[in-house]
Design an enzyme around this catalytic site. Sequence first.
Site, PDB file in Angstrom:
ATOM      1  CB  THR A   1      -7.505  -5.587   9.897  1.00  0.00           C
ATOM      2  OG1 THR A   1      -7.574  -6.752   9.546  1.00  0.00           O
ATOM      3  CG2 THR A   1      -7.529  -4.160   8.912  1.00  0.00           C
TER       4      THR A   1
ATOM      5  CE1 TYR B   1      -9.713  -3.343   0.045  1.00  0.00           C
ATOM      6  CE2 TYR B   1      -8.488  -1.350  -0.564  1.00  0.00           C
ATOM      7  CZ  TYR B   1      -8.270  -2.473   0.006  1.00  0.00           C
ATOM      8  OH  TYR B   1      -7.094  -2.433   0.904  1.00  0.00           O
TER       9      TYR B   1
ATOM     10  NE  ARG C   1      -6.591 -12.491   4.994  1.00  0.00           N
ATOM     11  CZ  ARG C   1      -7.321 -11.216   5.436  1.00  0.00           C
ATOM     12  NH1 ARG C   1      -6.624 -10.429   4.131  1.00  0.00           N
ATOM     13  NH2 ARG C   1      -8.021 -10.834   6.236  1.00  0.00           N
TER      14      ARG C   1
ATOM     15  NE  ARG D   1      -2.080  -5.546   6.559  1.00  0.00           N
ATOM     16  CZ  ARG D   1      -3.315  -6.009   6.535  1.00  0.00           C
ATOM     17  NH1 ARG D   1      -4.836  -7.127   7.598  1.00  0.00           N
ATOM     18  NH2 ARG D   1      -4.451  -5.759   5.088  1.00  0.00           N
TER      19      ARG D   1
ATOM     20  CE  LYS E   1      -4.162  -2.377   2.211  1.00  0.00           C
ATOM     21  NZ  LYS E   1      -5.199  -2.399   3.083  1.00  0.00           N
TER      22      LYS E   1
ATOM     23  CD  GLU F   1      -8.747  -9.602  -4.095  1.00  0.00           C
ATOM     24  OE1 GLU F   1      -7.610  -9.504  -3.265  1.00  0.00           O
ATOM     25  OE2 GLU F   1      -9.706  -9.388  -2.802  1.00  0.00           O
TER      26      GLU F   1
ATOM     27  CG  ASN G   1      -3.307  -2.345   6.913  1.00  0.00           C
ATOM     28  OD1 ASN G   1      -3.417  -1.426   5.400  1.00  0.00           O
ATOM     29  ND2 ASN G   1      -4.959  -3.001   7.490  1.00  0.00           N
TER      30      ASN G   1
ATOM     31  CG  HIS H   1      -5.476  -6.448  -0.381  1.00  0.00           C
ATOM     32  ND1 HIS H   1      -6.673  -6.570   0.177  1.00  0.00           N
ATOM     33  CD2 HIS H   1      -4.987  -7.092  -1.555  1.00  0.00           C
ATOM     34  CE1 HIS H   1      -7.091  -7.381  -0.476  1.00  0.00           C
ATOM     35  NE2 HIS H   1      -6.199  -7.282  -0.995  1.00  0.00           N
TER      36      HIS H   1
HETATM   37  O1  CDP Z   1      -7.364  -5.966   5.375  1.00  0.00           O
HETATM   38  P1  CDP Z   1      -7.913  -6.992   5.252  1.00  0.00           P
HETATM   39  O2  CDP Z   1      -8.264  -7.931   5.154  1.00  0.00           O
HETATM   40  O3  CDP Z   1      -7.135  -7.167   6.830  1.00  0.00           O
HETATM   41  O4  CDP Z   1      -8.668  -6.202   6.080  1.00  0.00           O
HETATM   42  P2  CDP Z   1     -10.806  -5.488   5.808  1.00  0.00           P
HETATM   43  O5  CDP Z   1     -11.297  -5.823   6.634  1.00  0.00           O
HETATM   44  O6  CDP Z   1     -11.265  -6.449   4.881  1.00  0.00           O
HETATM   45  O7  CDP Z   1     -10.327  -4.085   5.459  1.00  0.00           O
HETATM   46  C1  CDP Z   1      -9.555  -3.675   4.389  1.00  0.00           C
HETATM   47  C2  CDP Z   1      -8.799  -1.956   4.346  1.00  0.00           C
HETATM   48  O8  CDP Z   1     -10.242  -1.723   4.347  1.00  0.00           O
HETATM   49  C3  CDP Z   1      -8.399  -2.682   5.505  1.00  0.00           C
HETATM   50  O9  CDP Z   1      -7.389  -3.115   5.607  1.00  0.00           O
HETATM   51  C4  CDP Z   1      -8.010  -1.569   5.931  1.00  0.00           C
HETATM   52  O10 CDP Z   1      -6.969  -0.373   5.128  1.00  0.00           O
HETATM   53  C5  CDP Z   1      -9.679  -0.604   5.917  1.00  0.00           C
HETATM   54  N1  CDP Z   1      -9.735  -0.484   6.854  1.00  0.00           N
HETATM   55  C6  CDP Z   1     -10.223   1.042   7.302  1.00  0.00           C
HETATM   56  O11 CDP Z   1      -9.501   1.862   6.984  1.00  0.00           O
HETATM   57  N2  CDP Z   1     -11.255   0.548   8.657  1.00  0.00           N
HETATM   58  C7  CDP Z   1     -11.656  -0.259   9.065  1.00  0.00           C
HETATM   59  N3  CDP Z   1     -11.995   0.024  10.459  1.00  0.00           N
HETATM   60  C8  CDP Z   1     -11.803  -1.018   8.385  1.00  0.00           C
HETATM   61  C9  CDP Z   1     -11.000  -1.491   7.109  1.00  0.00           C
HETATM   62 MG    MG Z   2     -10.295  -7.981   3.305  1.00  0.00          MG
END
Ligand code: CDP
Ligand code: MG
Length: 138
Positions: free
Chosen positions: A91, A49, A85, A102, A9, A126, A112, A115
Amino acid sequence: MEKTLVLIKPDAFQKHHTGDIIRIYEQEGFRIVAMKLMQMTRKLAAKHYVEHIGRPYYDDLETFMTSAPIVAMVLEGEDAIARVRRLNGKTNPAEAEEGTIRKLYAESGSRNAVHASDSPESAAREIHIFFNETELFD
Ligand code: CDP
Ligand code: MG
């Protein structure tokens, strides 16, 4: 063998952690089958997204992801989706395990560092958002 989509990112790219992050994946035995440096458009961010559109953090996420270049890559390896992952960590870096990408490099739960796809269905979807068949070196 499984493939997964990884994005380095804008935060990690701008802090020059691209090489550190790629080294972690390669040392775990993953093979890079596709890679590019690019800047996401808002349209591309919305496609990638799509399931997050409408969430309270979505506008900030789109602004962040389009703010600077990213590195997109496809990694291949056994059980790649789950293993990548795990290497990435939770996250929110405050909850991520020691040694995860992370924990090492993320600024916050939004900015973070990385992805990675979360299922075979999302990996297939994707990968084809970012790469066409001629860009995949199987
Ligand atoms: O990336 P990951 O699959 O771990 O998390 P996600 O829940 O699928 O969310 C996708 C992305 O959205 C996260 O990696 C963050 O960059 C962002 N996000 C955020 O800014 N605030 C949140 N409360 C949840 C997600
Ligand atoms: Mg995700």
